[in-house]
Design a protein around this motif. Structure first.
Motif, short mmCIF file in Angstrom:
data_model
loop_
_atom_site.label_atom_id
_atom_site.label_comp_id
_atom_site.label_asym_id
_atom_site.label_seq_id
_atom_site.Cartn_x
_atom_site.Cartn_y
_atom_site.Cartn_z
N ALA A 27 0.84 -1.20 0.00
CA ALA A 27 0.00 0.00 0.00
C ALA A 27 0.88 1.26 0.00
N VAL A 28 1.95 1.25 0.79
CA VAL A 28 2.88 2.39 0.81
C VAL A 28 3.48 2.59 -0.57
N ALA A 29 3.93 1.50 -1.18
CA ALA A 29 4.52 1.59 -2.52
C ALA A 29 3.51 2.15 -3.52
N ASN A 30 2.26 1.69 -3.44
CA ASN A 30 1.23 2.18 -4.35
C ASN A 30 1.02 3.68 -4.18
N VAL A 31 0.91 4.15 -2.93
CA VAL A 31 0.72 5.57 -2.67
C VAL A 31 1.93 6.37 -3.14
N ASN B 90 6.70 -2.36 -5.22
CA ASN B 90 6.94 -2.87 -3.87
C ASN B 90 8.39 -3.34 -3.71
N SER B 91 8.93 -4.02 -4.72
CA SER B 91 10.32 -4.49 -4.62
C SER B 91 11.29 -3.31 -4.56
N ASP B 92 10.96 -2.23 -5.25
CA ASP B 92 11.80 -1.02 -5.17
C ASP B 92 11.73 -0.41 -3.78
N LEU B 93 10.53 -0.42 -3.19
CA LEU B 93 10.37 0.09 -1.82
C LEU B 93 11.19 -0.74 -0.84
N GLU B 94 11.18 -2.06 -1.01
CA GLU B 94 11.97 -2.93 -0.13
C GLU B 94 13.46 -2.62 -0.26
N VAL C 157 18.17 9.85 -0.61
CA VAL C 157 17.97 11.30 -0.56
C VAL C 157 17.03 11.56 0.62
N PRO C 158 17.56 12.07 1.74
CA PRO C 158 16.76 12.17 2.96
C PRO C 158 15.46 12.96 2.81
N GLU C 159 15.49 14.05 2.06
CA GLU C 159 14.30 14.90 1.95
C GLU C 159 13.13 14.16 1.30
N ILE D 90 8.15 9.32 2.08
CA ILE D 90 7.71 7.93 2.18
C ILE D 90 7.59 7.54 3.64
N GLY D 91 8.53 8.00 4.46
CA GLY D 91 8.48 7.71 5.89
C GLY D 91 7.18 8.16 6.53
N GLN D 92 6.62 9.26 6.04
CA GLN D 92 5.35 9.76 6.59
C GLN D 92 4.21 8.77 6.36
N LEU D 93 4.33 7.95 5.32
CA LEU D 93 3.28 6.97 5.04
C LEU D 93 3.25 5.85 6.09
N TYR D 94 4.31 5.77 6.89
CA TYR D 94 4.38 4.77 7.96
C TYR D 94 3.87 5.30 9.30
#
Length: 158
Positions: free
Chosen positions: A14-18, A23-27, A84-86, A91-95
């Motif tokens: 779901a995070v990857a979709n948003v 998903n594999s790239d997100l991992e 790239v931290p910014e 993406i971190g906010q989606l968690y």
């Protein structure tokens, strides 16, 4: 544990979709975040993907602005992949919903119970690493020489 693991995978999807990435790239992004700046070879080693597949992952993550390639100061031939931290923070906010839900769960436990759970999680992680290595070793074993994978029956505790 299996339900929780499966739900974690579904949450990641779901995070990857948003986020608009695979998903594999997100991992891979998560591994980069945990490992820090690494070479494509190291990322391939950690993920089990080929270096060619990692090149595609890094290309997509770079295009999305999530990682960048950085040349080594000492050896200009060596290239590191860095988050790239910014943009990673987006993406971190989606968690945040997951973190809030888990904080609610953790608040019901004493410090002693939390230490036990942390120990369990750390030891479980080591177990998963060992199991992964054992399973990967089967790749180098011809199918006819692979051992039967059967669970041993546990004896009841006295």
């Amino acid at each position: 544990m299996r339900r929780s693991s499966a739900q974690g995978v579904l949450y990641g999807q779901a995070v990857a979709n948003v986020a608009g990435i695979a998903n594999s790239d997100l991992e891979c992004m998560d591994i980069l975040y945990l490992e820090g700046r690494v070479t494509a070879g190291r990322l391939a080693e950690v993920t089990g993907l080929t270096t060619g597949a990692i090149t595609g992952v890094v290309d997509r993550l770079e295009k999305a602005g999530l990682v960048r390639r950085e040349r080594d100061e000492a050896d200009r031939r060596k290239v590191f992949i860095a988050v790239v931290p910014e943009t990673a923070m987006k993406i971190g906010q989606l968690y945040v919903p997951m973190q809030q839900a888990m904080e609610k769960v953790f608040s019901a436990y004493s410090d002693e119970e939390l230490r036990l759970l942390l120990r369990f999680a750390n030891e479980g992680y080591k177990g998963v690493l060992a199991a992964t290595a054992a399973l990967k070793s089967l790749l180098d074993t011809p199918p006819e020489k692979r051992p039967d994978l059967k669970l041993k029956k546990r004896r009841p505790k006295p």
